[in-house]
Design an enzyme around this catalytic site. Structure first.
Site, PDB file in Angstrom:
ATOM      1  N   MET A 348      71.977   0.230  33.091  1.00  0.00           N
ATOM      2  CA  MET A 348      71.018   1.100  32.423  1.00  0.00           C
ATOM      3  C   MET A 348      69.693   0.375  32.261  1.00  0.00           C
ATOM      4  O   MET A 348      69.644  -0.770  31.815  1.00  0.00           O
ATOM      5  CB  MET A 348      71.565   1.539  31.054  1.00  0.00           C
ATOM      6  CG  MET A 348      70.623   2.406  30.254  1.00  0.00           C
ATOM      7  SD  MET A 348      70.156   3.901  31.163  1.00  0.00           S
ATOM      8  CE  MET A 348      68.589   4.274  30.369  1.00  0.00           C
ATOM      9  N   GLU A 349      68.603   1.088  32.603  1.00  0.00           N
ATOM     10  CA  GLU A 349      67.289   0.479  32.770  1.00  0.00           C
ATOM     11  C   GLU A 349      66.466   0.345  31.501  1.00  0.00           C
ATOM     12  O   GLU A 349      65.231   0.245  31.573  1.00  0.00           O
ATOM     13  CB  GLU A 349      66.482   1.308  33.780  1.00  0.00           C
ATOM     14  CG  GLU A 349      66.104   2.721  33.299  1.00  0.00           C
ATOM     15  CD  GLU A 349      67.082   3.802  33.695  1.00  0.00           C
ATOM     16  OE1 GLU A 349      66.713   4.990  33.652  1.00  0.00           O
ATOM     17  OE2 GLU A 349      68.225   3.462  34.051  1.00  0.00           O
ATOM     18  N   HIS A 382      67.481  -1.496  41.856  1.00  0.00           N
ATOM     19  CA  HIS A 382      67.446  -0.118  41.336  1.00  0.00           C
ATOM     20  C   HIS A 382      66.937  -0.094  39.901  1.00  0.00           C
ATOM     21  O   HIS A 382      66.030   0.679  39.553  1.00  0.00           O
ATOM     22  CB  HIS A 382      68.856   0.481  41.418  1.00  0.00           C
ATOM     23  CG  HIS A 382      68.945   1.905  40.974  1.00  0.00           C
ATOM     24  ND1 HIS A 382      68.996   2.959  41.854  1.00  0.00           N
ATOM     25  CD2 HIS A 382      68.993   2.466  39.737  1.00  0.00           C
ATOM     26  CE1 HIS A 382      69.064   4.087  41.190  1.00  0.00           C
ATOM     27  NE2 HIS A 382      69.076   3.811  39.894  1.00  0.00           N
ATOM     28  N   GLU A 383      67.493  -0.968  39.054  1.00  0.00           N
ATOM     29  CA  GLU A 383      67.100  -0.959  37.637  1.00  0.00           C
ATOM     30  C   GLU A 383      65.671  -1.446  37.437  1.00  0.00           C
ATOM     31  O   GLU A 383      64.947  -0.938  36.577  1.00  0.00           O
ATOM     32  CB  GLU A 383      68.078  -1.811  36.818  1.00  0.00           C
ATOM     33  CG  GLU A 383      69.538  -1.380  36.909  1.00  0.00           C
ATOM     34  CD  GLU A 383      69.749   0.105  36.675  1.00  0.00           C
ATOM     35  OE1 GLU A 383      69.073   0.669  35.786  1.00  0.00           O
ATOM     36  OE2 GLU A 383      70.578   0.707  37.377  1.00  0.00           O
ATOM     37  N   HIS A 386      63.139   1.209  38.085  1.00  0.00           N
ATOM     38  CA  HIS A 386      63.013   2.132  36.949  1.00  0.00           C
ATOM     39  C   HIS A 386      61.947   1.684  35.947  1.00  0.00           C
ATOM     40  O   HIS A 386      61.458   2.506  35.164  1.00  0.00           O
ATOM     41  CB  HIS A 386      64.341   2.250  36.216  1.00  0.00           C
ATOM     42  CG  HIS A 386      65.276   3.258  36.784  1.00  0.00           C
ATOM     43  ND1 HIS A 386      64.903   4.549  37.071  1.00  0.00           N
ATOM     44  CD2 HIS A 386      66.600   3.167  37.107  1.00  0.00           C
ATOM     45  CE1 HIS A 386      65.949   5.217  37.545  1.00  0.00           C
ATOM     46  NE2 HIS A 386      66.982   4.404  37.587  1.00  0.00           N
ATOM     47  N   GLU A 405      65.728   8.701  39.464  1.00  0.00           N
ATOM     48  CA  GLU A 405      66.850   8.127  40.216  1.00  0.00           C
ATOM     49  C   GLU A 405      66.609   8.123  41.716  1.00  0.00           C
ATOM     50  O   GLU A 405      66.992   7.181  42.415  1.00  0.00           O
ATOM     51  CB  GLU A 405      68.139   8.888  39.879  1.00  0.00           C
ATOM     52  CG  GLU A 405      68.505   8.885  38.389  1.00  0.00           C
ATOM     53  CD  GLU A 405      68.694   7.488  37.814  1.00  0.00           C
ATOM     54  OE1 GLU A 405      68.767   6.516  38.595  1.00  0.00           O
ATOM     55  OE2 GLU A 405      68.754   7.370  36.581  1.00  0.00           O
TER      56      GLU A 405
END
Length: 939
Positions: A348-349, A382-383, A386, A405
């Site tokens: 979770m970012e 990916h995080e 964000h 996303e």
């Protein structure tokens, strides 16, 4: 502490002192709150509520108030370890937290009620102030969570005036969850005691996970993504722990012999779902960055062993890549990452405090597969993406979650390729992303990337938007747009978008506007919004049909269910090449059959469309062109790009599933594999043949199918030196898929190798495992599959005793491979006990068992018997996993009955649609497929 103070007095004292904002008041608070924690009676754990309406007429907060800043004090009262005392019958642990919050807000439209989001909190002492006059406004009533509402209403004696500035202060208390939502407790075993003299190595920590709508379970707030504000946070925690928050620490001091406080600088302007904190005994390791203090936290034992080193090494490099690429520096001066023993989802970012499941952040040399590094790199990339897409610029509402996303997925392709160029992962991850999106988007029950806001209201609606459409289709259509307008132009548009909208909220119209600006500046002619709205505002994707004999090109909505009616069409950029010409692009417009002889005139040579798979569509050809392409792949496949070799197989199989081409065409597309040595074509074939396995591994088709696959994979398997692991990263993938296909289809030399390796480990007099980490997952599974009780219990004992996250994950999956039904049944029962299978691993463990033909029926009965327990966290994931083999009318009837009686949801609707497709497909193709495999194996 006094052990005789009553609960009511304790809460009253806490609420009085929690309103004191000065740090000096914290000392007084501890003194007043001098109550035996274990004597308190925390809020009873509520059942999961059904969604009910709040402020009429919908589930959204009114827009008459706009938050500006919060001041939040939180006090989680848990212990980091259990203290066992003589003559004490219950442990000392408590799951209580208390707090105080003040939100400052601006009144846009006059109102006599303040609505906030609040769930499962006990609130008290509301104080409303006019910040312009410093006058208190009387409160007539507080309506909190009636009938499990998600709203808290504070009714006022007089109306707030438009244009005025006000504040609301509240005291609150709640329960720390044991179920991985909101503020929750996580446990782990520390192999090395954290403190000298410790004998009990079980440890506890608390963490938060608030996306999408759980901030309101932590403190009353305006819990919608466009209600941005700053947060000034103080955490009270035990002296031997460390508190982490979104922003840098501003102050910390000891309160008494047991407690201390940590205060943090104000956060950037951000949405409530990004709020985060943790309290733990973890240690950290630093990353290199010239401006940002990057710390990666994990269990002290893991840090000491160097398991966080790889993550630390690449995090700074990825952050620098994004800063350079976007030309916008990361918005804070600190970035913490923490590897949590328990977390749902994978990561979770949270801005400034990114949380990860431990297994996806830690790399354990000698235990983790070498390929695990790419997974770690992809998740971190990916995080970190964000921090710009989602944190800096946030979607206005959850219907546009793909802006978060999809972009994070898309950008991670390039970030990982930058920091690990030798991995050569970009093409592989792009293909995987494309196929994940295709699978769900081939059903009429799919959803648009950007549905209307009104369609996404409840928490359940929001959660179901976090799927392969938002993540994978979002990334795929961005890649297609970038390819069409030119990546340089696309990147310029993104830079303007991020720069102009920083700290604000956006929707997809804003994105199209900025990319259009970049197109116009480059003298381009693309109407971006007109083109892209066909991809984001309607479901699905097209199959583009090219007839090389008459030059016709047309499109049709691709659906597995050929009985579904659809007139949808798209603007489709089709990149075409031939055996004798370089790639060129034509734009196929909605609803038109076009003649493209100028592109397709090749004097009988083959035509290949969607070169390098840059477009989000499938391609069908006239039979003559299919024959030329398949012949080319058998004779000299290297004339066709490797991505397209994989995509030709994928298109052929899926066109056959949709009954657009004959199933024999799809099977013919696998003949070239006998001489293929690249990973991507093999991966595509294996993934598509998995559907055949699922449909036929309970029928007479499966035997001849295994014989055929043994013949096809034998050359690939024998080309690998199974006694050592290749140094080349992509070749490591190829080695693993060769072993998987060979062993699962019972190639004798493969089974002999797997069982011998596992037996040597079992019979070793030492704890040393000589199976290479790369091969452990596949070797464990194959050995357990052909073995019995002894192999299974050996693997289970190793799973229980191991402290290595990677090893535990590989063993947990392998335990589901046994063919012994009684062992699978025992394993299923273990998933009901969090001491044996952690909550975050329950769904994946059950799905591993369901993927085993021997376990599928067991799982279907099991989840129905325990649905009340399982569905709270894992409903959609379990439905997808357990129904993958459903292909009979009886199974469909049971599924429909289950949907009516237990679980009416998008997941069950999709499963019902897919089962109907499966039934029809099997009935039409089973005999043809059996004959094809029997003929091929007889040659």
């Amino acid at each position: 502490m006094s052990k005789n103070s009553s609960v009511s007095k304790a809460f009253a004292a806490a609420f009085v002192v929690l309103t004191v904002s000065a740090i000096t008041g914290l000392v007084i608070m501890i003194i007043v709150y001098n109550t035996e924690i274990s004597s308190m009676n925390p809020t009873p754990r509520p059942t999961f509520p059904s969604t009910t309406a709040g402020p009429p007429p919908d589930m959204r907060l009114p827009k008459n108030l706009r938050p500006q800043s919060y001041k939040v004090l939180l006090w989680p009262r848990f212990y980091t370890k259990i203290i066992e005392e003589v003559n004490v019958t219950s442990p000392n642990q408590t799951l209580l937290f208390t707090g105080n919050s003040t939100v400052n807000f601006h009144c846009v439209q006059s109102t006599s009620s303040i609505y906030l989001n609040s769930m499962w909190l006990i609130v008290a002492n509301p104080v409303v102030m006019n910040k312009d006059t410093n006058e208190k406004i009387g409160v007539s009533a507080v309506n909190d969570q009636q009938d499990n509402s998600i709203f808290l209403e504070v009714q006022l004696n007089s109306a707030l005036e438009a244009g005025g500035n006000y504040s609301l202060s509240l005291d609150f208390s709640g329960e720390i969850s044991e179920f991985l939502y909101a503020i929750y407790v996580s446990t782990y075993v520390e192999g090395v005691p954290a403190h000298e003299g410790d004998t009990n190595t079980e440890r506890f920590l608390v963490a938060t996970n608030l996306e999408p709508t759980d901030a309101s379970r932590l403190f009353p707030c305006f819990d919608e993504p466009d209600m941005k504000a700053t947060f000034n946070v103080t955490i009270i925690h035990r002296r031997d722990t460390k508190a982490l928050g979104n922003a840098e620490q501003s102050d910390s001091n000891i309160i008494d012999k047991e407690w201390k406080y940590t205060s943090f600088h104000p956060t950037p302007i951000m949405s409530t779902y990004l709020f985060a904190f943790t309290v733990s005994e973890f240690n950290s390791i630093s990353s290199q960055h010239d401006r940002v203090n990057i710390q990666t936290y994990a269990r002290p034992e893991a840090i000491a062993a160097g398991h966080a080193q790889y993550a630390a090494n690449i995090t700074g490099e990825i952050l620098k890549f994004y800063e350079s690429h976007f030309e916008i520096i990361y918005a804070q001066t600190k970035l913490d990452q923490i590897a949590l023993p328990d977390l749902e989802p994978t990561a979770m970012e949270n801005w400034g405090l990114i949380t990860y499941q431990e297994g996806v952040l830690l790399y354990e040399k000698g235990v983790s597969s070498l390929l695990h590094k790419e997974f770690i790199a992809m998740i971190i990339a990916h995080e970190l993406a964000h921090q710009w897409f989602g944190n800096l610029v946030t979607m206005k509402w959850w219907n546009d979650i793909w802006l978060n996303e999809g972009f994070a997925n898309y950008m991670s392709f390039f970030a990982v390729d930058h920091v690990e160029p030798t991995f050569k992962l970009k093409d592989m991850h792009m293909m995987n992303n494309l196929h994940n999106a295709f699978e769900q988007d081939s059903l009429a029950s799919s959803h648009p990337l950007s549905p209307p806001q009104g369609d996404i209201q409840t928490t359940s609606d929001i959660i179901q938007m976090f799927d392969s459409i938002s993540y994978c289709k979002g990334a795929a259509v961005l890649r297609m747009l970038a390819d069409y307008v030119d990546k340089r132009v696309f990147d310029n548009g993104i830079k303007m978008y991020l720069s102009d909208l920083r700290y604000k909220n956006s929707d997809q119209n804003d994105l199209w506007e900025y990319i259009q600006k970049a197109v116009d500046e480059d003298a381009g002619h693309t109407e971006v919004a007109e083109m892209m709205n066909t991809w984001t505002k309607q479901i699905g994707y097209p199959v583009v049909t090219i007839n090389t004999t008459n030059g016709e090109v047309y499109q049709k909505h691709f659906l597995f269910n050929d009985s579904s009616e659809s007139s949808l069409s798209w603007f489709v950029p089709v990149r075409v090449m031939s055996n004798i010409s370089a790639p060129t692009v034509l734009l196929l417009k909605p609803g038109k059959i076009e003649n493209k002889d100028e592109f397709l005139s090749t004097n009988g040579e083959w035509i290949l469309a969607n070169v390098n798979c840059s477009g989000y569509y499938r391609v069908n050809y006239n039979p003559e062109n299919w024959e030329r392409l398949l012949t080319q792949m058998e004779k000299n496949p290297h004339r066709i790009p490797v991505m397209n070799r994989g995509q030709l197989v994928d298109d052929a199989f899926n066109l056959a599933r949709a009954k657009i081409v004959e199933v024999t065409l799809a099977l013919n597309s696998t003949r070239f594999l006998r001489n293929e040595r690249e990973f991507l074509p093999w991966e595509s074939a294996v993934r598509n043949l998995e559907y055949f396995v699922l449909m036929f591994d309970r029928s007479e088709v499966y035997g001849p199918m295994q014989v055929y696959l043994r013949k096809q994979v034998e050359g690939l398997y024998n080309s690998q030196n199974q006694s050592e692991v290749p140094t080349d990263h992509s070749s490591q993938h190829t080695q693993i898929i060769a072993i998987q296909v060979a062993c699962s289809n019972r190639l004798p030399e493969c089974l002999e190798m797997a069982t011998e390796m596992f037996a040597n480990w079992m019979n070793s007099n030492t704890t040393e495992n000589n199976i290479h980490p790369n091969l452990r997952s596949v070797i464990y599974c194959q050995a357990v599959a052909v073995g019995g009780k002894e192999e299974w219990e050996f693997a289970w004992n190793k799973f229980q005793s191991s402290s290595d996250t990677s090893e535990k994950d590989q063993l947990r999956e392998a335990l589901a491979c046994t063919k012994k039904i009684w062992l699978l049944s025992r394993y299923l029962e273990y998933t009901l006990n969090p001491e044996m299978i952690r909550l975050m691993d329950v769904a994946s463990t059950i799905n591993h068992i369901a993927n085993n033909v021997a376990g599928q029926a067991l799982v279907w009965n099991f989840i129905r018997a325990h649905w009340e327990y399982l569905h709270m966290w894992h409903g959609p994931e379990l439905i997808r996993g357990v129904t993958r083999r459903f292909c009979t009318q009886f199974e469909l009837d049971e599924l429909v009955k289950f949907s009516i009686e237990y679980y009416q949801s998008t997941a069950t609707r999709r499963a019902i649609e897919q089962t109907r497709v499966n039934i029809q497909w099997v009935s039409q193709n089973k005999d043809i497929i059996l004959q094809w495999f029997e003929r091929e194996t007889a040659l």
